[in-house]
Design a protein around this motif. Structure first.
Motif, mmCIF file in Angstrom:
data_model
loop_
_atom_site.group_PDB
_atom_site.id
_atom_site.type_symbol
_atom_site.label_atom_id
_atom_site.label_comp_id
_atom_site.label_asym_id
_atom_site.label_seq_id
_atom_site.Cartn_x
_atom_site.Cartn_y
_atom_site.Cartn_z
ATOM 1 N N SER A 13 0.815 -1.207 0.000
ATOM 2 C CA SER A 13 0.000 0.000 0.000
ATOM 3 C C SER A 13 0.847 1.254 0.000
ATOM 4 O O SER A 13 0.427 2.295 0.475
ATOM 5 C CB SER A 13 -0.903 -0.020 1.234
ATOM 6 O OG SER A 13 -0.113 -0.077 2.394
ATOM 7 N N ALA A 14 2.044 1.137 -0.493
ATOM 8 C CA ALA A 14 2.940 2.281 -0.418
ATOM 9 C C ALA A 14 3.540 2.626 -1.763
ATOM 10 O O ALA A 14 3.565 1.822 -2.668
ATOM 11 C CB ALA A 14 4.058 1.966 0.570
ATOM 12 N N THR A 124 5.273 6.081 1.372
ATOM 13 C CA THR A 124 4.069 6.744 1.853
ATOM 14 C C THR A 124 2.877 6.274 1.048
ATOM 15 O O THR A 124 3.034 5.684 -0.018
ATOM 16 C CB THR A 124 4.212 8.282 1.762
ATOM 17 O OG1 THR A 124 3.062 8.884 2.340
ATOM 18 C CG2 THR A 124 4.338 8.735 0.327
ATOM 19 N N TYR A 125 1.693 6.514 1.558
ATOM 20 C CA TYR A 125 0.486 6.159 0.823
ATOM 21 C C TYR A 125 0.338 7.080 -0.383
ATOM 22 O O TYR A 125 0.714 8.247 -0.331
ATOM 23 C CB TYR A 125 -0.732 6.279 1.735
ATOM 24 C CG TYR A 125 -0.690 5.330 2.906
ATOM 25 C CD1 TYR A 125 -0.875 3.965 2.719
ATOM 26 C CD2 TYR A 125 -0.443 5.792 4.196
ATOM 27 C CE1 TYR A 125 -0.813 3.078 3.787
ATOM 28 C CE2 TYR A 125 -0.386 4.918 5.269
ATOM 29 C CZ TYR A 125 -0.578 3.565 5.068
ATOM 30 O OH TYR A 125 -0.512 2.697 6.114
ATOM 31 N N THR A 127 -2.059 8.577 -1.503
ATOM 32 C CA THR A 127 -2.911 9.742 -1.242
ATOM 33 C C THR A 127 -2.165 10.859 -0.516
ATOM 34 O O THR A 127 -2.723 11.937 -0.320
ATOM 35 C CB THR A 127 -4.123 9.324 -0.396
ATOM 36 O OG1 THR A 127 -3.662 8.618 0.763
ATOM 37 C CG2 THR A 127 -5.056 8.413 -1.190
ATOM 38 N N ASP A 128 -0.929 10.612 -0.118
ATOM 39 C CA ASP A 128 -0.171 11.597 0.656
ATOM 40 C C ASP A 128 0.580 12.612 -0.195
ATOM 41 O O ASP A 128 1.213 13.517 0.345
ATOM 42 C CB ASP A 128 0.851 10.904 1.579
ATOM 43 C CG ASP A 128 0.218 10.395 2.860
ATOM 44 O OD1 ASP A 128 -0.802 10.969 3.275
ATOM 45 O OD2 ASP A 128 0.740 9.433 3.436
#
Length: 200
Positions: A13-14, A124-125, A127-128
């Motif tokens: 997820s990253a 990081t995700y 969305t970040d």
């Protein structure tokens, strides 16, 4: 086998974002390197940010999410990856950072960005990205990403790659991605008088 699966899960997820510090080093723009004789560090390379780094320039980069010693199998794989990388780039020293607890912990990540203490390379995700850019935490890496530097670039879903772009500039590379979908129980739809071939 299990450790490889765990590593894929950790990365699932990253995405990898490269901070401004790394890109400055990679571009050799005002960065410093150690001289072979142990002398004082001096700026090296070209002042052109798009110029390639001199292969002899010594660079040190920090990378987040190095597995802790307690995860021996994952740490072994990490070290093997670094050793493989150093076969091609012996001038680059990689310093892994191992973080207690969850690597991708949002509050910790936000705190690092605010303090400008994030590693040169961090996960990081996806969305970040807006948060990272609002804190000036990443640099445009478009000039460094091509079919030669990322051999499987054409295999990356354009939509996934697009989530790491802003204003036509690329700020990271995905390590993996997932797709969300909606499953429809055809019988229940039909029983409710709905057309399962035209779901809402």
């Amino acid at each position: 086998m299990r450790s490889a699966r765990l590593r894929r899960t950790r990365r699932a997820s990253a995405v990898t974002l490269v901070s401004a510090m790394t890109l400055t080093a990679l571009a050799a723009c005002g960065t410093s390197s150690s001289s072979d004789d142990g002398g004082t560090s001096q700026p090296t390379g070209s002042s052109d940010a798009s110029a390639p780094l001199d292969p002899k320039t010594k660079v040190t980069i920090t990378i987040d999410c190095m597995p802790p010693a307690a995860k021996a199998a994952e740490l072994k794989e990490w070290k093997e990856d670094v050793a493989e990388f150093n076969k091609t780039y012996p001038n680059v020293t990689i310093e892994g950072r191992s973080t207690p607890g969850q690597c991708l912990e949002p509050p910790r990540f936000t705190a690092m960005l605010k303090a400008k203490s994030q590693p040169d390379v961090f996960y990081t995700y996806f969305t970040d990205l807006p948060q990272v850019l609002s804190e000036d935490g990443a640099e445009d890496i478009s000039a460094y990403v091509n079919d030669k530097t990322v051999p499987l670039l054409k295999d990356i879903d354009p939509n996934v790659l697009g989530s790491l772009k802003q204003d036509g500039k690329l700020y990271g590379l995905p390590t993996s991605n997932y797709t969300m979908g909606l499953l429809v129980n055809r019988k229940l739809f039909e029983d409710a008088g709905l057309d399962p071939d035209s779901p809402p």
